[in-house]
Design a protein around this motif. Structure first.
Motif, PDB file in Angstrom:
ATOM      1  N   LYS A 189     -16.626 -12.480 130.086  1.00  0.00           N
ATOM      2  CA  LYS A 189     -17.011 -12.178 131.272  1.00  0.00           C
ATOM      3  C   LYS A 189     -17.951 -12.548 132.722  1.00  0.00           C
ATOM      4  CE  LYS A 189     -16.876  -7.598 129.312  1.00  0.00           C
ATOM      5  NZ  LYS A 189     -16.828  -7.793 127.770  1.00  0.00           N
ATOM      6  N   LYS A 191      -9.029 -13.944 129.954  1.00  0.00           N
ATOM      7  CA  LYS A 191      -9.471 -13.375 130.888  1.00  0.00           C
ATOM      8  C   LYS A 191     -10.362 -12.244 130.408  1.00  0.00           C
ATOM      9  CE  LYS A 191      -4.565 -12.162 132.782  1.00  0.00           C
ATOM     10  NZ  LYS A 191      -3.327 -12.163 132.060  1.00  0.00           N
ATOM     11  N   ASP A 192     -10.525 -12.328 129.407  1.00  0.00           N
ATOM     12  CA  ASP A 192     -11.408 -11.570 128.330  1.00  0.00           C
ATOM     13  C   ASP A 192     -12.862 -12.122 129.071  1.00  0.00           C
ATOM     14  OD1 ASP A 192     -10.008  -9.226 127.637  1.00  0.00           O
ATOM     15  OD2 ASP A 192      -9.376 -11.035 125.593  1.00  0.00           O
ATOM     16  N   GLN A 216     -10.042 -17.537 122.524  1.00  0.00           N
ATOM     17  CA  GLN A 216     -10.754 -16.424 123.529  1.00  0.00           C
ATOM     18  C   GLN A 216      -9.872 -16.244 124.584  1.00  0.00           C
ATOM     19  OE1 GLN A 216     -14.654 -15.969 125.228  1.00  0.00           O
ATOM     20  NE2 GLN A 216     -15.015 -14.666 125.526  1.00  0.00           N
TER      21      GLN A 216
END
Ligand SMILES: Nc1ncnc2c1ncn2[C@@H]1O[C@H](COP(=O)(O)OP(=O)(O)O)[C@@H](O)[C@H]1O
Ligand SMILES: [Mg+2]
Length: 207
Positions: free
Chosen positions: A69, A66-67, A63
């Motif tokens: 949340k 930057k993704d 993952q």
């Protein structure tokens, strides 16, 4: 588990890290060694999501960083932190200090961690009533309470005598043997030999 590609960082133009490439597998015990000012804390801060890298990529189990949340939630779920100065709250007992890190944790679970670290007799003591080595073990207990997948420790033995420093490293090694990934910054090269891998940080680069 953790992959860094060409990570670079500067503080107002002063380069602190340059093109760091690193892959860390689950359950590894990694030591970052290097002189003061070489970039260990900066690298640890970036790898642990506390500091945003200026350049490069970082991922956790594929993952992309930057993704993610909600970083607070991500850290709470995945990461345990141990610092040189333990940051325990002096007016709370050791038990209350650890409880504060995870209010939902059952008392039995907390006691289990205290047992693991051999500080169960100290649970009702205040941080000011115990030794530095014992305080650091309490800080480790607090880092463990969320069952983190990764533990980051920045100079965890910096203020300990050699016997207590050895105990702390043995604890970290045992955790990694049980599947927790452990990443430690230290300037103690002798203790670092207990790690699976040692990386030297020099002038912001990995050797
Ligand atoms: N918050 C900051 N602001 C400005 N410069 C910093 C900051 N933190 C670290 N540095 C600089 O970045 C370099 C690397 O520091 P650091 O990562 O703390 O190294 P180490 O942990 O190996 O001592 C040093 O030159 C240091 O002065
Ligand atoms: Mg440092």
């Amino acid at each position: 588990m953790i992959k860094a590609i060409n990570l670079s960082h500067d503080y107002n133009g002063d380069i602190a890290l340059r093109d760091i490439n690193l892959e860390i597998k689950r359950g590894e015990f990694i030591c970052l060694v290097g002189e003061s000012g070489s970039g260990k804390t900066t690298l640890l801060s970036i790898l642990s999501t506390l500091l945003k890298p200026k350049e490069g990529q970082l991922s956790f189990n594929k993952q992309n960083y930057k993704d993610i949340k909600n970083l607070d939630e991500f850290r709470q779920k995945n990461i345990g932190f141990i610092f040189q100065f333990h940051h325990l709250i002096n007016y709370l007992t050791l038990f209350e200090n650890v409880k504060l890190a995870n209010e939902e944790c059952k008392d039995e679970e907390i006691l289990k961690v205290f047992k693991l670290l051999n500080i169960e007799d100290l649970k009702s003591k205040f941080p000011t009533e115990i030794s530095g080595g014992q305080r650091q073990r309490a800080a480790i207990a607090r880092a463990l309470i969320n069952n983190p997948k990764v533990i980051f420790a920045d100079e965890p033995t910096g203020n300990l005598d050699s016997k207590n420093a050895q105990i702390v490293f043995e604890l970290l090694k045992n955790l990694s043997a049980k599947g927790t990934t452990v990443i430690v910054a230290t300037h103690n090269k002798e203790l670092a030999t207990m790690a699976n891998k040692i990386y030297e940080v020099k002038d912001g680069q990995l050797k």
